[in-house]
Scaffold this motif. Structure first.
Motif, short mmCIF file in Angstrom:
data_model
loop_
_atom_site.label_atom_id
_atom_site.label_comp_id
_atom_site.label_asym_id
_atom_site.label_seq_id
_atom_site.Cartn_x
_atom_site.Cartn_y
_atom_site.Cartn_z
N ILE A 125 0.84 -1.19 0.00
CA ILE A 125 0.00 0.00 0.00
C ILE A 125 0.88 1.24 0.00
O ILE A 125 1.69 1.44 0.90
CB ILE A 125 -0.93 0.00 1.22
N THR A 126 0.72 2.05 -1.04
CA THR A 126 1.50 3.28 -1.17
C THR A 126 0.59 4.48 -0.99
O THR A 126 -0.43 4.59 -1.68
CB THR A 126 2.18 3.36 -2.56
N LEU A 127 0.96 5.36 -0.09
CA LEU A 127 0.26 6.63 0.05
C LEU A 127 1.08 7.70 -0.64
O LEU A 127 2.27 7.87 -0.34
CB LEU A 127 0.10 6.98 1.54
N ASP A 149 3.11 2.72 -11.83
CA ASP A 149 3.18 1.27 -11.95
C ASP A 149 2.57 0.54 -10.75
O ASP A 149 3.28 -0.10 -9.97
CB ASP A 149 4.66 0.89 -12.13
N PHE A 150 1.25 0.67 -10.58
CA PHE A 150 0.56 0.01 -9.47
C PHE A 150 -0.53 -0.91 -10.04
O PHE A 150 -1.05 -0.65 -11.12
CB PHE A 150 -0.10 1.06 -8.57
N ILE A 186 -1.28 -1.18 -4.27
CA ILE A 186 -2.39 -0.23 -4.28
C ILE A 186 -1.86 1.15 -3.92
O ILE A 186 -1.17 1.32 -2.91
CB ILE A 186 -3.45 -0.65 -3.24
N ALA A 187 -2.17 2.15 -4.76
CA ALA A 187 -1.74 3.52 -4.46
C ALA A 187 -2.95 4.39 -4.21
O ALA A 187 -3.98 4.26 -4.87
CB ALA A 187 -0.93 4.07 -5.63
N LEU A 188 -2.81 5.28 -3.23
CA LEU A 188 -3.85 6.27 -2.96
C LEU A 188 -3.19 7.64 -2.90
O LEU A 188 -2.26 7.84 -2.12
CB LEU A 188 -4.54 5.98 -1.63
N LEU A 189 -3.66 8.55 -3.77
CA LEU A 189 -3.09 9.91 -3.76
C LEU A 189 -4.05 10.88 -3.09
O LEU A 189 -5.25 10.90 -3.40
CB LEU A 189 -2.78 10.35 -5.20
N ILE A 190 -3.52 11.65 -2.16
CA ILE A 190 -4.28 12.67 -1.45
C ILE A 190 -3.64 14.03 -1.74
O ILE A 190 -2.44 14.21 -1.54
CB ILE A 190 -4.23 12.42 0.08
N GLY A 191 -4.43 14.97 -2.20
CA GLY A 191 -3.90 16.29 -2.54
C GLY A 191 -3.53 17.12 -1.31
O GLY A 191 -3.86 16.74 -0.18
N PRO A 192 -2.86 18.26 -1.52
CA PRO A 192 -2.51 19.15 -0.41
C PRO A 192 -3.73 19.97 0.03
O PRO A 192 -4.82 19.78 -0.51
CB PRO A 192 -1.43 20.04 -1.01
N GLU A 193 -3.54 20.88 0.99
CA GLU A 193 -4.65 21.68 1.54
C GLU A 193 -5.51 22.32 0.44
O GLU A 193 -6.72 22.36 0.53
CB GLU A 193 -4.14 22.82 2.44
N LYS A 219 -2.10 8.49 -16.17
CA LYS A 219 -1.24 7.48 -15.55
C LYS A 219 -2.06 6.33 -14.96
O LYS A 219 -1.51 5.47 -14.26
CB LYS A 219 -0.39 8.12 -14.44
N GLY A 220 -3.37 6.34 -15.19
CA GLY A 220 -4.20 5.21 -14.76
C GLY A 220 -4.87 5.38 -13.40
O GLY A 220 -5.46 4.44 -12.87
N PHE A 221 -4.76 6.59 -12.82
CA PHE A 221 -5.40 6.81 -11.52
C PHE A 221 -6.92 6.96 -11.68
O PHE A 221 -7.39 7.64 -12.61
CB PHE A 221 -4.83 8.07 -10.85
N ILE A 222 -7.66 6.32 -10.80
CA ILE A 222 -9.13 6.40 -10.80
C ILE A 222 -9.54 7.34 -9.68
O ILE A 222 -9.06 7.20 -8.55
CB ILE A 222 -9.73 4.99 -10.57
N SER A 223 -10.42 8.30 -9.97
CA SER A 223 -10.78 9.23 -8.90
C SER A 223 -11.92 8.66 -8.06
O SER A 223 -12.83 8.02 -8.57
CB SER A 223 -11.12 10.61 -9.47
#
Lengths: 235, 235
Positions: free
Chosen positions: B70-72, B152-153, B181-188, B202-206
């Motif tokens: 799990i990648t944050l 590459d996830f 599994i990667a989860l991206l969280i934006g800044p403030e 890049k294949g990220f699903i929102s």
């Protein structure tokens, strides 16, 4: 858009005047969102010529329908852990927080101390609900021990580190929209065996919150996220 | 029981001597748990007569099998938000944290600053992993922008407040044990539209993380709890 909660008389709260006028530097005619104590929210236009601040309702906003009543019963923690719980549990959708003194609570609470703390916690909950764009503010209560706890919930769970194999997501699959759901999290020292027996008598089901040891102030967030995730799916 | 991580040479880390001797006041013959850099943990007996501290392995411990990686990916936050993320994401089971500078990040990071911060974040992760009784310590990295991100996830998600109807729990039902599994969280300030387009390339699903606005430092915990909850069920 900025959101504020109205008081019982449908007025903008005095506590928010400073935020509106000085922090946000709003002008007459600016749009804001206002929520009543019953959870209905409106788009409104500000009128700042006089004190108290006035507004004109423009239109009701679609608000998230109450998906259930989620109660967090949290063993009293030491230091600023209680503030932490109020702030973030509010963002994670809790409807009621009951702080409870448990056998292994390091910090103790009497009615007089509670009276002072409650005010502070309610302010934190209000501000956090505002920032999270919630339409309601969680209520905050205190109980002196597990015996005083009313077990009148549709589903009641207690996080117990010896029951890590009772996967929380499996246990809550059965919850429905509109159910009242309680989650109890012990204090730093954990839950005493006699308390655990008493909780089971009151209908609490013990569950595991993952395979690691979570600090008491974030264990609630793990549980609330999963409850909210399941309710979101059922909405 | 106290748990410590060994160094590459299978020695008790110098940083932990003080904790063992002075904070915990342990004696020769006391039992502790020791984990190697590969995530295998043992029950061991301490021998404190000499420096460096020695131990005798007694038996291997059952450890939680790696359920996936799990990648944050966390937009850099201001103040102590990054420390907060490292501390609690470690408790919520993350394997890798990549801090990333995003267009709306208020705090900026260059390689030199990062070099100093990385040390501090790694210490926080180690201590948090120890307290959480994890058998591994998350790795911590930094990327200067979204372009530099390798997509590459097995599954990559980005939390996006405009996509609240994309219920996270539905979107991750398909994850399997062993997946990355990667989860991206934006800044403030949230995620810029161009960055969002790049992420989707890049294949990220929102996905939506509930119906409220979460502060950046706890949004990751909501997501990680749900990922962990699903993986726990599938284990």
């Amino acid at each position: 858009m900025q959101r504020y909660f109205l008081d019982d008389q449908q007025q903008i709260k005095k506590d928010d005047w400073h935020h509106i006028l000085t922090v946000m530097r709003m002008q007459s005619g600016d749009d804001i969102e206002l929520c009543t104590t019953t959870g209905q929210c409106y788009l409104a236009k500000l009128s700042l010529e006089n004190i108290p601040l006035k507004y004109e309702m423009i239109q009701p906003l679609d608000v998230v329908i109450n998906k259930g009543k989620i109660t967090l019963i949290q063993g009293i923690g030491k230091g600023d852990k209680n503030e932490f719980v109020v702030k973030y549990a509010t963002q994670f959708g809790v409807d009621q927080i009951i702080f409870i003194e448990m056998k292994r609570s390091i910090s103790k609470m009497d009615d007089q101390t509670w009276h002072k703390k409650k005010d502070r916690y309610e302010k934190i909950a209000l501000e956090s609900a505002r920032l999270a764009h919630r339409n309601t503010v969680p209520t905050i209560d205190f109980l002196p021990n597990i015996k005083a706890l009313n077990g009148d919930f549709s589903h009641a769970f207690v996080a117990y580190e010896n029951d890590r194999k009772a996967v929380f997501l499996d246990k809550i699959e059965g919850i429905k929209n509109g159910d009242s759901i309680a989650l109890l999290i012990g204090p730093e020292g954990g839950i005493d065996e006699l308390e655990m027996a008493l909780l089971k008598d009151k209908g609490f089901i013990s569950v595991g919150l993952g395979n690691r040891i979570l600090q008491t102030e974030v264990a609630c967030l793990y549980g609330l996220a999963i409850i909210d995730g399941v309710l979101e799916r059922k909405r």
